[in-house]
Design an enzyme around this catalytic site. Structure first.
Site, mmCIF file in Angstrom:
data_model
loop_
_atom_site.group_PDB
_atom_site.id
_atom_site.type_symbol
_atom_site.label_atom_id
_atom_site.label_comp_id
_atom_site.label_asym_id
_atom_site.label_seq_id
_atom_site.Cartn_x
_atom_site.Cartn_y
_atom_site.Cartn_z
ATOM 1 N N ASN A 154 11.123 15.404 4.551
ATOM 2 C CA ASN A 154 10.478 14.168 4.099
ATOM 3 C C ASN A 154 11.456 13.498 3.141
ATOM 4 O O ASN A 154 11.562 13.867 1.976
ATOM 5 C CB ASN A 154 9.153 14.509 3.402
ATOM 6 C CG ASN A 154 8.393 13.275 2.968
ATOM 7 O OD1 ASN A 154 8.891 12.160 3.085
ATOM 8 N ND2 ASN A 154 7.201 13.478 2.453
ATOM 9 N N ARG A 197 9.337 13.427 8.767
ATOM 10 C CA ARG A 197 8.224 12.518 8.486
ATOM 11 C C ARG A 197 8.800 11.103 8.408
ATOM 12 O O ARG A 197 9.655 10.817 7.574
ATOM 13 C CB ARG A 197 7.567 12.872 7.162
ATOM 14 C CG ARG A 197 6.508 11.864 6.802
ATOM 15 C CD ARG A 197 5.743 12.256 5.563
ATOM 16 N NE ARG A 197 4.670 11.309 5.388
ATOM 17 C CZ ARG A 197 4.477 10.591 4.283
ATOM 18 N NH1 ARG A 197 5.277 10.728 3.243
ATOM 19 N NH2 ARG A 197 3.485 9.743 4.211
ATOM 20 N N HIS A 223 -0.822 7.732 6.849
ATOM 21 C CA HIS A 223 -1.405 9.073 6.677
ATOM 22 C C HIS A 223 -1.992 9.579 7.998
ATOM 23 O O HIS A 223 -2.863 10.450 8.007
ATOM 24 C CB HIS A 223 -2.569 9.089 5.646
ATOM 25 C CG HIS A 223 -2.164 8.819 4.230
ATOM 26 N ND1 HIS A 223 -2.983 8.129 3.361
ATOM 27 C CD2 HIS A 223 -1.063 9.151 3.529
ATOM 28 C CE1 HIS A 223 -2.392 8.044 2.180
ATOM 29 N NE2 HIS A 223 -1.234 8.654 2.256
ATOM 30 N N ARG A 270 -1.279 1.859 -6.731
ATOM 31 C CA ARG A 270 -1.424 0.689 -5.854
ATOM 32 C C ARG A 270 -2.820 0.089 -5.993
ATOM 33 O O ARG A 270 -3.802 0.826 -6.121
ATOM 34 C CB ARG A 270 -1.219 1.081 -4.389
ATOM 35 C CG ARG A 270 0.220 1.427 -4.055
ATOM 36 C CD ARG A 270 0.364 1.896 -2.614
ATOM 37 N NE ARG A 270 1.156 3.106 -2.568
ATOM 38 C CZ ARG A 270 1.121 4.001 -1.590
ATOM 39 N NH1 ARG A 270 0.329 3.815 -0.544
ATOM 40 N NH2 ARG A 270 1.873 5.076 -1.643
ATOM 41 N N GLU A 297 0.311 18.335 5.902
ATOM 42 C CA GLU A 297 1.099 17.435 6.748
ATOM 43 C C GLU A 297 2.351 18.118 7.279
ATOM 44 O O GLU A 297 2.774 17.854 8.397
ATOM 45 C CB GLU A 297 1.462 16.170 5.957
ATOM 46 C CG GLU A 297 0.255 15.278 5.747
ATOM 47 C CD GLU A 297 0.486 14.181 4.723
ATOM 48 O OE1 GLU A 297 0.511 14.508 3.519
ATOM 49 O OE2 GLU A 297 0.647 13.027 5.113
#
Ligand code: ADP
Length: 399
Positions: A8, A92, A181, A242, A384
């Site tokens: 990642n 990813r 996601h 965010r 993940e």
């Protein structure tokens, strides 16, 4: 035994794991590591290798240098990639744009397409691509598989993926709801079905992936019918830093009146908003401490977070025509009982009844609804990296 290296790659750090794609969701990976502060004065590679912690410090020039040091650290600890039997690399990749609806073996064409999608994810895609370039050079004989955060939501129904703006403009600029996601939502939907001993095809699910970034999905029979994140991962729920959804007019107002450039506003909404913007803390552990001390801003931040979450829950119950399950996952979803309790408070009329004791002590995967709840509520840990490793193993075997 065969293992997969999962990468990642971010702008100043690279997270990596080596794991067995056939291991269960709770199995510890062989290696969990991070290359930190790439390009800064002093960087570091830290890793846990077969349960042992290892670390090297020093300036890390760039991503290639960082990965070289990471691989050296593994080799120095008797865990070289060859010795670990790494047969595939899973990357990813954040934004697949219109091009990718499932994982792909990364070829030159795929990399070109990923580069074409940079305008859609200017913060993420360049760093992801860098990671791929470096790994392809470092391990030329190992298949590299790209797993896109957007792929699972590629097939959202047209009504859910379309923004009501001028069609030609939208088409020219690839504007649609992509959703993010996706790897996590898909993985968790499968785990929910497994945990309940049901088929994913037979369930209407609502999933809240609440981490630093946060998103919800409505999933009918294993296929997504709606999700909160949009063209970018800014839309939807309130997040750590965010804003989530807001009136787009706010952007014009700020651009005209606040002496902020578009990049400043981008920063404001992505990095200085959400819980951090409201309360000065983006981590729920810190937020909880502030609330306990009576901090009014922290309390309001929590309430705004929950309000947006409940709005989404209500709309997804209707989008699905009723849900069989509601599931919480990721850092906040798995660990913060107060969020789950507040999110579902007073919804008995909708057949949603939480068992407060089970909720408080939940260690997922677990059911936390009461016996008489029509809707089953669960906490299910996401993973993940394992999901990416499984995709990478499957797609590299097809090569
Ligand atoms: P991401 O992958 O988006 O960075 P995570 O899913 O790891 O995020 O979630 C990180 C967030 O989860 C933290 O910012 C914090 O708010 C919350 N979190 C993680 N662990 C705990 C915990 N033990 N107690 C309370 N909150 C936690």
């Amino acid at each position: 035994m065969t293992h997969v290296l999962v990468i990642n790659s971010g702008s100043s750090s690279i997270k990596f794991q080596v794991l067995d794609p056939d291991a269960g969701a709770e199995a510890a990976p062989l290696v969990v590591g991070i290359v930190e502060r790439i390009g800064e004065e002093t960087g570091a590679v830290r890793a846990t290798i077969n349960g042992q912690d290892a670390e090297v410090e020093g300036r890390i020039e760039d991503h290639a240098d960082g990965l070289r040091r990471a691989f050296d650290l593994l080799a120095d600890n008797d865990a070289s990639l060859e010795k670990l039997g790494v047969v595939a690399v899973g990357h990813r990749l954040v934004h697949g744009g219109q091009d990718f609806s499932e994982p792909v073996i990364i070829t030159d064409e795929v990399l070109d397409a990923a580069r074409d999608n940079i305008p859609l994810a200017p913060l993420h895609n360049p760093a992801n691509i860098k990671g791929v370039e470096v790994l392809r050079e470092a391990l030329p004989d190992v298949p590299q598989v790209g797993v896109f955060d957007t792929a699972f939501f590629h097939e959202l129904p047209a009504a859910a993926r379309t923004y009501a703006i001028d069609r030609d403009v939208a088409e020219e600029h690839s504007i649609r709801r992509y959703g993010f996601h996706g790897t996590s939502h898909e993985f968790v939907a499968g785990r929910v079905a497994d945990h309940l001993g049901k088929r994913v095809e037979d369930l209407n699910q609502i999933i809240f992936h609440l981490g630093n970034g946060a998103s919800a999905s409505a999933i009918k029979g294993g296929r997504p019918v709606d999700t909160t994140m949009g063209l970018t991962p800014l839309e939807g729920l309130v997040m750590g830093t965010r804003s989530g959804s807001l009136d787009p007019g706010i952007v014009f107002h700020l651009a005209r009146n606040a002496d902020l450039s578009i990049d400043d506003i981008d920063q404001l909404l992505n990095k200085k908003s959400g819980l951090k913007g409201l309360a000065g803390a983006n981590d729920f552990r810190q937020l909880g401490e502030l609330i306990d001390k009576g901090d009014e801003n922290a309390k309001l931040a929590f309430d705004v977070y929950i309000h947006q979450l409940r709005r989404t829950l209500g709309s997804y119950l209707v989008v699905l025509g009723g849900a069989d399950t509601i599931t919480f996952t990721a850092g906040v979803g798995e660990n913060v009982a107060a969020v789950r309790e507040a999110a579902l408070d007073g919804l008995e009329g909708f057949g949603i009844v939480l068992d407060k004791e089970k909720n408080k002590n939940a260690k997922g995967p677990a059911v936390i609804s009461a016996e008489d709840s029509k809707v089953t509520v669960l906490v299910v840990p996401t993973n993940e990296e394992l999901a990416i490793a499984r995709h990478a193993a499957r797609f590299s075997a097809q090569q």
